[in-house]
Design an enzyme around this catalytic site. Structure first.
Site, PDB file in Angstrom:
ATOM      1  N   HIS A 115       0.820  -1.215   0.000  1.00 50.19           N
ATOM      2  CA  HIS A 115       0.000   0.000   0.000  1.00 50.19           C
ATOM      3  C   HIS A 115       0.857   1.270   0.000  1.00 50.19           C
ATOM      4  CE1 HIS A 115      -3.622   2.328   0.853  1.00 50.19           C
ATOM      5  NE2 HIS A 115      -2.926   2.991   1.756  1.00 50.19           N
TER       6      HIS A 115
ATOM      7  N   HIS B 266     -10.126   3.248  -0.744  1.00 50.51           N
ATOM      8  CA  HIS B 266     -10.261   2.826   0.652  1.00 50.51           C
ATOM      9  C   HIS B 266     -11.081   1.545   0.661  1.00 50.51           C
ATOM     10  CE1 HIS B 266      -9.893   4.517   4.928  1.00 50.51           C
ATOM     11  NE2 HIS B 266      -8.711   4.462   4.391  1.00 50.51           N
TER      12      HIS B 266
END
Lengths: 766, 90
Positions: free
Chosen positions: A64, A115
């Site tokens: 990430h 998200h």
């Protein structure tokens, strides 16, 4: 969760202790690091890492934060650039968000970010903090956030778990955005079983700033103070970045999932106003928001970007929970925090401003010139690293790629063999398409968002793009659209990505604006699977090529991998956001017609392109073949024409043709303001050599439906011909009939269409 | 007639914006002695029949699966209030 890194303070793992105890076993695997990555950390440091350093490297080297699987491919965006693409670019990829010069001394910053994983675990807070996070990226560029947008993808609309995720995500977005007082000006909503266990929540935010207000996330100036301000640091989402976003969900269930973050939009609103006052007072040298990987990320990135070093005393971090260990403080993802670099002589003024806003502030340390990031806790040195090894020189993987073996069979399975209807049955198909989940009226969702707060919204859902006025005097504004089509990308990720770009570009253009920049959110499956990596590489390359051809740069974005549940990978879903500029928002074009008796013109050429279409999916439950041909030269010509048409005021409405083809464009254009139309397909079938089905439902690109007043018809068609855009008069608006009449084919009442169009989302979720 | 009371609190490590707002308000109003406030929820479940062990087990299950969002909240207490209004914690 993080128990493995917890130990009594008497046994604090200092740099000295680490050097003296090289043999100590460390839980690198539990933190998501591979054995060779751990070996590399030892190599870089010349000793084993302390537990604090291990925590830091583990989160910063997670997929990430580090982009380790995607980096080699993302370089393409930096290589494929032309001087034209850089003309308006003030800040490109690498900072918190890209910044584009929009003229008159104004600049616009925008970015889209995923998200996804948090939004499956805890849909409400996951989506809410998604909005909060992207808004802080915008603040950290020196801008005032002025609008948000969301691209949402959920599982099958009739699956029992979908309602849980939809209610949570929509509630979370509306809660955070509405409390923050930001208009939500558009987006998209897609339902597909491939997103069942892995919904996509991609949030985009836009901010506006004067050129001189630009701020960067660079820590420079030896002796400058490192200041943390905003919410206190608690145990939220510890390890969220490394563990949550970088590992796939499996059948083990929630046991593995660490705490999610809970956001406080009112605290963020105060933070926005506080930051803007700090900028106005010129007391900020550099600034960075805290998101994934929290303090680990902010300190290492600021120092690495600024080519400097930093010394930080962790004891000065204001804690919500005093029992947090040093490792937890470094990894915490508590929301609504910012880190600023402040010159010592301006510190008092800085503190006076944060004090005025009741924003808690603490000075953690200062910028140094030795190129080291040194962190102490209770006087012990627990981190001593080169910040670049944490933030920039993370591992890079050239992961194996392979074209999936099923790709050829899928591409051969064309929709051409599907049965085609004629006459009235085509009307029934249009009604069925209008009532299908992915073409349905999403107003039940968007009605929950405030789209006019701040008073500058010129266009929002259901128009093709969201448009916001920047300058009240001149009327200068921007327009944004986000698009993706996972079905096209499954058929051909390279062309599918270009089609997403083309559609977002076209949406902005038909609103009357000139497209100038791109932000992308690349949602893919597990990169360790060669087929997924191939899809990713193809999509990135296609997008980069497309941007070169259109002459607009990618200014930033993010990558979300590991979007899978069990063995099911999501369709490759590169969501593309395009930003455009309009000189005066008064010249905007709505997507529906408001007047009676105006001519409806179809721009562009219709080919028989039904593979991967909404028609194939919703009517025949079919996905196969090759997506529509991409013709970016035609898109560019269409955009240039639409700018001219809007500027000259020659059209009263314009709607792009995409999913559902001309049929859906007419239906949406009519439903927008409740005015019907009469159209005829004969001109299209004759000129382009297609049948009625293709004329109505083909998804060929570079097309738009435009409403033109009678007195402007000659000038309008003249402009189309001059710019080489095929134009055909295919109908006339009818404000009295309450019907859409497709001559010699079918007639549909607007009431029936509206009922069908509203049914899937509103009736199911309301 | 009995009442089953389920108390739910935000998890300790999770931010509690409501509690924070109350804490600040109390400080503003001069109640400086109060250091920290956390705000939870109380559910009162009216039961017509007798409170059996099986029913309590069912309530416990409902509390974990429906009343509390166990990703961010904990069920901290379940107790019964009988007609005589005598609370008995379980």
């Amino acid at each position: 969760m993080t128990a493995s890194t917890q130990r009594p303070s008497a046994l604090r793992d200092t740099v000295d202790r680490a050097a003296a105890t090289p043999e100590r076993e460390q839980p690198f695997a539990a933190l998501g690091l591979k054995p060779d990555e751990y070996a590399r950390i030892r190599d870089i440091l010349g000793r084993r890492p302390t537990s604090a350093e291990l925590a830091m490297y583990s989160v910063m080297w997670s997929e990430h934060c580090s982009y380790k699987s995607s980096k080699t491919h993302l370089r393409t965006f930096g290589q494929k650039v032309t001087p034209e693409m850089g003309e308006r670019l003030m800040v490109g990829m690498g900072q918190n968000a890209g910044v584009i010069d929009v003229g008159e001394g104004w600049a616009v910053t925008f970015k889209i970010e995923s998200h996804n994983h948090p939004s499956f675990v805890e849909p409400f807070q996951g989506a809410a903090t998604g909005v909060g996070g992207i808004v802080r990226d915008i603040i950290s560029m020196g801008a005032r956030p002025v609008a948000v947008m969301d691209a949402l993808r959920f599982g099958a609309i009739d699956h029992p778990d979908t309602a849980r995720v939809v209610h949570g995500v929509v509630g979370g977005i509306s809660f955070y955005g509405n409390c923050l007082g930001l208009p939500n000006i558009g987006g998209e909503t897609v339902f597909d079983a491939v997103y069942q266990g892995n919904p996509l929540v991609n949030a985009l935010a836009v901010g506006v700033l004067r050129h001189e207000d630009l701020h960067l996330a660079n820590a420079t100036g030896v002796g400058n103070k490192v200041v943390l301000f905003g919410a206190r640091t608690g145990g939220d989402g510890i390890g969220g970045a490394s563990i949550l976003a970088s590992e796939s969900f499996d059948d083990e269930g929630p046991a593995k999932r660490p705490a999610v973050q809970v956001g406080d939009p009112f605290a963020e609103k105060v933070l926005i106003e506080c930051c803007l006052e700090l900028y106005a007072a010129h007391v900020v040298e550099g600034i960075q928001d805290l998101g994934a990987a929290g303090i680990s990320c902010a300190t290492s990135e600021l120092a690495a970007n600024g080519d400097s070093g930093m010394r930080v005393e962790l004891d000065h971090v204001l804690l919500r929970d005093p029992t947090l260990t040093a490792e937890e403080i470094l990894m915490s993802e508590s929301q609504e925090r910012m880190m600023a670099i402040v010159a010592p002589e301006k510190l008092d003024e800085f503190l006076a401003i944060t004090g005025k806003w009741d924003v808690e502030t603490s000075v953690l340390g200062e910028v140094t010139g030795d190129g080291r990031l040194v962190i102490t806790h209770s006087g012990d040195v627990i981190v001593d690293v080169d910040p670049k090894t944490v933030a920039i020189d993370s591992p890079v993987y050239d992961r194996p790629m392979a074209r999936p073996e099923w790709q050829d069979a899928l591409q051969a399975d064309t929709a051409r063999n599907l049965p085609r209807a004629t006459g009235a049955a085509l009307g029934d198909q249009l009604l069925a398409l209008a009532g299908s989940a992915n073409l349905a009226d999403a107003s039940w969702i968007t009605d929950q968002y405030d789209d006019y707060v701040l008073g500058n919204t010129a266009l929002s859902t259901p128009d093709d793009a969201g448009m916001v006025r920047i300058d009240e005097e001149s009327g200068l504004g921007f327009s944004v659209a986000v698009d993706a089509n996972g079905r096209y990308c499954q058929l051909d990720p390279r062309e599918g990505a270009k089609l997403a770009l083309a559609e977002a570009y076209r949406n902005v253009a038909v609103s009357g604006a000139t497209p100038v920049g791109v932000s992308d959110c690349l949602n893919f499956g597990n990169p360790e699977i060669p087929a997924v990596m191939w899809q990713f590489a193809e999509a990135v390359d296609g997008l980069a090529d497309g941007c070169v051809e259109l002459g607009i740069p990618v200014t930033g974005g993010n990558v979300s991998f590991y979007n899978q549940t069990g063995e099911t990978q999501i369709h490759p879903t590169p969501v593309v956001g395009v930003l455009g500029i309009i000189d005066d928002v008064d010249r905007r074009l709505p997507s529906g017609w408001q007047d009676d008796g105006q001519a409806l013109f179809l721009l562009g050429t219709t080919r028989d392109e039904l593979d991967g279409s909404a028609w194939a999916g919703a009517i025949h439950d079919h996905l196969g073949g090759m997506p529509p041909k991409v013709d970016l030269a035609a898109e560019k010509a269409l955009a240039g024409l639409m700018h001219g048409v809007a500027f000259e005021g020659l059209a009263t409405a314009a709607h792009d043709l995409s999913e559902g083809g001309l049929g859906m464009a007419v239906a949406e254009g009519a439903l927008r303001f409740g005015n019907g139309a009469r159209i005829w397909l004969s001109g299209i079938t004759e000129r382009d050599g297609v049948d009625d089905t293709a004329a109505l439902f083909s998804e060929s690109g570079a097309r738009a439906l435009v409403a033109v007043a009678r007195e402007d018809e000659v000038k309008f068609t003249g402009m189309c011909e001059a710019r080489g855009v095929p134009v055909l008069r295919i109908g006339v608006t009818d404000a009295t009939s309450g019907e859409i009449e497709i001559q010699d084919v079918a007639t549909l009442s607007l009431a029936d269409l509206r009922t069908a169009n509203r049914a899937p989302i509103r009736s199911r979720f309301a | 007639m009995a009442l089953i009371v389920v108390d739910v609190m935000p998890k300790a490590e999770i931010l509690d914006p409501q509690g924070k707002a109350v804490t600040r308000a109390l400080a503003r109003l001069g109640h400086g002695a109060v250091g920290d406030v956390r705000v939870g929820k109380r559910f009162e479940l009216q039961v017509d029949g007798p409170v059996t062990d099986a029913l309590l087990a069912e309530v416990r299950e409902v509390a974990d699966e429906v009343l509390a969002n166990t990703v961010i909240e904990d069920v901290v207490d379940i107790h019964v209030v009988d007609e005589a209004a005598q609370e008995s914690s379980l």
